[in-house]
Design an enzyme around this catalytic site. Sequence first.
Site, PDB file in Angstrom:
ATOM      1  N   ASP A  66       3.467  10.537  -7.543  1.00 13.97           N
ATOM      2  CA  ASP A  66       4.502  11.415  -8.103  1.00 13.97           C
ATOM      3  C   ASP A  66       4.509  11.333  -9.628  1.00 13.97           C
ATOM      4  O   ASP A  66       3.642  10.698 -10.216  1.00 13.97           O
ATOM      5  CB  ASP A  66       5.863  11.020  -7.497  1.00 13.97           C
ATOM      6  CG  ASP A  66       6.752  12.228  -7.283  1.00 13.97           C
ATOM      7  OD1 ASP A  66       6.877  13.047  -8.217  1.00 13.97           O
ATOM      8  OD2 ASP A  66       7.316  12.361  -6.182  1.00 13.97           O
TER       9      ASP A  66
ATOM     10  N   ASP B 177       0.848  -1.201   0.000  1.00 23.51           N
ATOM     11  CA  ASP B 177       0.000   0.000   0.000  1.00 23.51           C
ATOM     12  C   ASP B 177       0.884   1.253   0.000  1.00 23.51           C
ATOM     13  O   ASP B 177       0.862   2.057   0.916  1.00 23.51           O
ATOM     14  CB  ASP B 177      -0.909  -0.049   1.235  1.00 23.51           C
ATOM     15  CG  ASP B 177      -2.008   0.996   1.198  1.00 23.51           C
ATOM     16  OD1 ASP B 177      -2.163   1.657   0.159  1.00 23.51           O
ATOM     17  OD2 ASP B 177      -2.706   1.136   2.225  1.00 23.51           O
TER      18      ASP B 177
ATOM     19  N   GLN C 264     -10.380   8.260  10.525  1.00 18.87           N
ATOM     20  CA  GLN C 264     -10.837   7.061   9.801  1.00 18.87           C
ATOM     21  C   GLN C 264     -12.328   6.864  10.040  1.00 18.87           C
ATOM     22  O   GLN C 264     -12.824   7.100  11.143  1.00 18.87           O
ATOM     23  CB  GLN C 264     -10.062   5.816  10.282  1.00 18.87           C
ATOM     24  CG  GLN C 264     -10.501   4.494   9.669  1.00 18.87           C
ATOM     25  CD  GLN C 264     -10.210   4.378   8.168  1.00 18.87           C
ATOM     26  OE1 GLN C 264     -10.641   5.209   7.372  1.00 18.87           O
ATOM     27  NE2 GLN C 264      -9.486   3.351   7.793  1.00 18.87           N
TER      28      GLN C 264
ATOM     29  N   ARG D 195      -7.085  -2.817  11.768  1.00 18.58           N
ATOM     30  CA  ARG D 195      -7.150  -2.949  13.225  1.00 18.58           C
ATOM     31  C   ARG D 195      -8.235  -3.892  13.713  1.00 18.58           C
ATOM     32  O   ARG D 195      -8.078  -4.529  14.754  1.00 18.58           O
ATOM     33  CB  ARG D 195      -7.287  -1.560  13.862  1.00 18.58           C
ATOM     34  CG  ARG D 195      -5.955  -0.825  13.860  1.00 18.58           C
ATOM     35  CD  ARG D 195      -6.123   0.657  14.054  1.00 18.58           C
ATOM     36  NE  ARG D 195      -6.629   1.302  12.844  1.00 18.58           N
ATOM     37  CZ  ARG D 195      -6.793   2.616  12.722  1.00 18.58           C
ATOM     38  NH1 ARG D 195      -6.507   3.415  13.724  1.00 18.58           N
ATOM     39  NH2 ARG D 195      -7.232   3.139  11.593  1.00 18.58           N
TER      40      ARG D 195
ATOM     41  N   LYS E  58       0.858   3.799  -2.085  1.00 24.47           N
ATOM     42  CA  LYS E  58       0.138   5.016  -2.505  1.00 24.47           C
ATOM     43  C   LYS E  58       1.088   6.009  -3.181  1.00 24.47           C
ATOM     44  O   LYS E  58       1.295   7.129  -2.724  1.00 24.47           O
ATOM     45  CB  LYS E  58      -0.568   5.693  -1.328  1.00 24.47           C
ATOM     46  CG  LYS E  58      -1.709   4.882  -0.755  1.00 24.47           C
ATOM     47  CD  LYS E  58      -2.609   5.690   0.140  1.00 24.47           C
ATOM     48  CE  LYS E  58      -3.683   4.864   0.804  1.00 24.47           C
ATOM     49  NZ  LYS E  58      -3.175   3.943   1.841  1.00 24.47           N
TER      50      LYS E  58
HETATM   51  O1  S5P Z   1      -9.013   5.344   1.773  1.00 24.68           O
HETATM   52  C1  S5P Z   1      -8.259   4.563   2.324  1.00 24.68           C
HETATM   53  C2  S5P Z   1      -7.296   3.865   1.612  1.00 24.68           C
HETATM   54  C3  S5P Z   1      -6.514   2.923   2.274  1.00 24.68           C
HETATM   55  S1  S5P Z   1      -5.501   1.934   1.343  1.00 24.68           S
HETATM   56  N1  S5P Z   1      -8.410   4.294   3.645  1.00 24.68           N
HETATM   57  C4  S5P Z   1      -7.616   3.396   4.303  1.00 24.68           C
HETATM   58  O2  S5P Z   1      -7.835   3.187   5.497  1.00 24.68           O
HETATM   59  N2  S5P Z   1      -6.624   2.732   3.615  1.00 24.68           N
HETATM   60  C5  S5P Z   1      -5.699   1.819   4.324  1.00 24.68           C
HETATM   61  O3  S5P Z   1      -6.451   0.721   4.836  1.00 24.68           O
HETATM   62  C6  S5P Z   1      -4.984   2.439   5.515  1.00 24.68           C
HETATM   63  O4  S5P Z   1      -3.741   2.962   5.125  1.00 24.68           O
HETATM   64  C7  S5P Z   1      -4.828   1.270   6.452  1.00 24.68           C
HETATM   65  O5  S5P Z   1      -3.650   0.568   6.147  1.00 24.68           O
HETATM   66  C8  S5P Z   1      -6.002   0.372   6.135  1.00 24.68           C
HETATM   67  C9  S5P Z   1      -7.171   0.513   7.086  1.00 24.68           C
HETATM   68  O6  S5P Z   1      -6.822   0.134   8.377  1.00 24.68           O
HETATM   69  P1  S5P Z   1      -7.857   0.067   9.594  1.00 24.68           P
HETATM   70  O7  S5P Z   1      -7.031  -0.293  10.759  1.00 24.68           O
HETATM   71  O8  S5P Z   1      -8.499   1.404   9.730  1.00 24.68           O
HETATM   72  O9  S5P Z   1      -8.848  -1.021   9.235  1.00 24.68           O
END
Ligand code: S5P
Length: 452
Positions: free
Chosen positions: A300, A295, A404, A425, A297
């Site tokens: 550039d 991942d 998140q 998580r 991302k």
């Molecule tokens: O929009 C996004 C894109 C990604 S790839 N939102 C995200 O959360 N991710 C990734 O997914 C983030 O970098 C993390 O590695 C994972 C989500 O993790 P969690 O612990 O919140 O389930």
Amino acid sequence: MKSKKEFFLEAYKLGIIKFGRFTLKSGIESPFYVDLRPLASDPKILKSLAGYLLEMLPLDNFDLICGVPYAALPMATAMSLESYIPLVIKRKEAKAYGTKKLIEGIYRKGQNCLLVEDVITSGKSLVETIEEVENEGLKVSDIIVVLDRQQGGREMLQQRGYNVHTLFTITEVVQILKEVDHLTDEEVERINDFLNGNQVKFAEQKRLTYEEKLKNCDHSVGCRLLEIALEKKSNLIVSADVLTTDELLRLADKVGPQIVALKTHIDIITDFDPDKTLLPLKDLATKHNFLLMEDRKFADIGNTQELQFTHGMYRISNWADMVTSHVIGGSRALDAFLNVGVIAIVGMSSNGALTDAHYREEALKVAESHPNVIGAVSQNTVPENLLLFTPGVSFDSEGDGKGQQYRSPEHVFRNLQTDFIIVGRGIYKAEDPETAALAYRSKAWEAYQQSL
Ligand code: S5P
């Protein structure tokens, strides 16, 4: 609080629904006519209405309330007064002078705005409003509607990933009015006939199965991923955001049997060592039959991405089956990713992400046109020639306090037609990641099957 039925009967007295013969805008003759504007003429009723609507909603999710002009404006205002959620006002047309703003009031990009609508029919006017609100950088996850005329609008919006809450459906109110002898059996029959005949049946777009996607697949990595999904009956990707090689390998071994891919952020492994971290990880991927998705991302220009992909201590091109990449650098910047499946970041799950409808549309154009791209990360549906990967998935709907936002596996398969969920998580922080992975895998597979 009165029952919903008592409330409706009181509101009905204001003349909000009339029965007889009415010619609609479309030329169709309808046995009923709905106009909820009189609700605002009785402050007590308007206030109770706001209460009923608010009761149906997860209020903590919303930063703003906005009514679809005009009929829902007083409703949204009343809801704002009752809940203390701030109101914004959407104009019908942007002002031709001055700020040219479509949305008035105080708001910040990324805030989640609850939309309020009086009546939903086909849902077309809501779609337009949603787009305009999203174009201002606001997020829309939920829509609350007072009356659903049951003509396909609700289903259409749900398929686009919005939660649609409705206080009453037309069938429900007809039933209430029949119970209190306001409508005769014949009238009810006439209404039902009309509803059955006139339900612009929402042509539910069936999602493609993994088998069908595999048939259409033209990238070896995409095909491999779909094959593994079918073999293992899994659509789960675990995001292994752990900090040491030991934790990474232990997690991979534990969840390996349940997953189609393991997603890494290889640069957070503090004791990274190509031999000690990657070789055993590759072995585990072979042992348990899963792919590796880095991942990274990328974001550039092509030349830099090429260097980042093939050089440096991580040498991603040596071991990853898939990489994530933003498409902000344009299509040519993706040329560098040879022999891996690229997953384009189209929409992000975090609160305040700048990936609004316009961005997503443009990002999808890049993603769809590039042969290295097998899919997209997004919180919205994507065209069926791309695989959809959805992170921000958890059984627990609470965010993480760092932006998140989470949705359930059921939600993303039902509403977004996701192909693969990404869970971090929810699994690696669980007391027993093995059991947690099994639970997510079964729920997600079940949700996929139900979405067919
Ligand atoms: O929009 C996004 C894109 C990604 S790839 N939102 C995200 O959360 N991710 C990734 O997914 C983030 O970098 C993390 O590695 C994972 C989500 O993790 P969690 O612990 O919140 O389930």
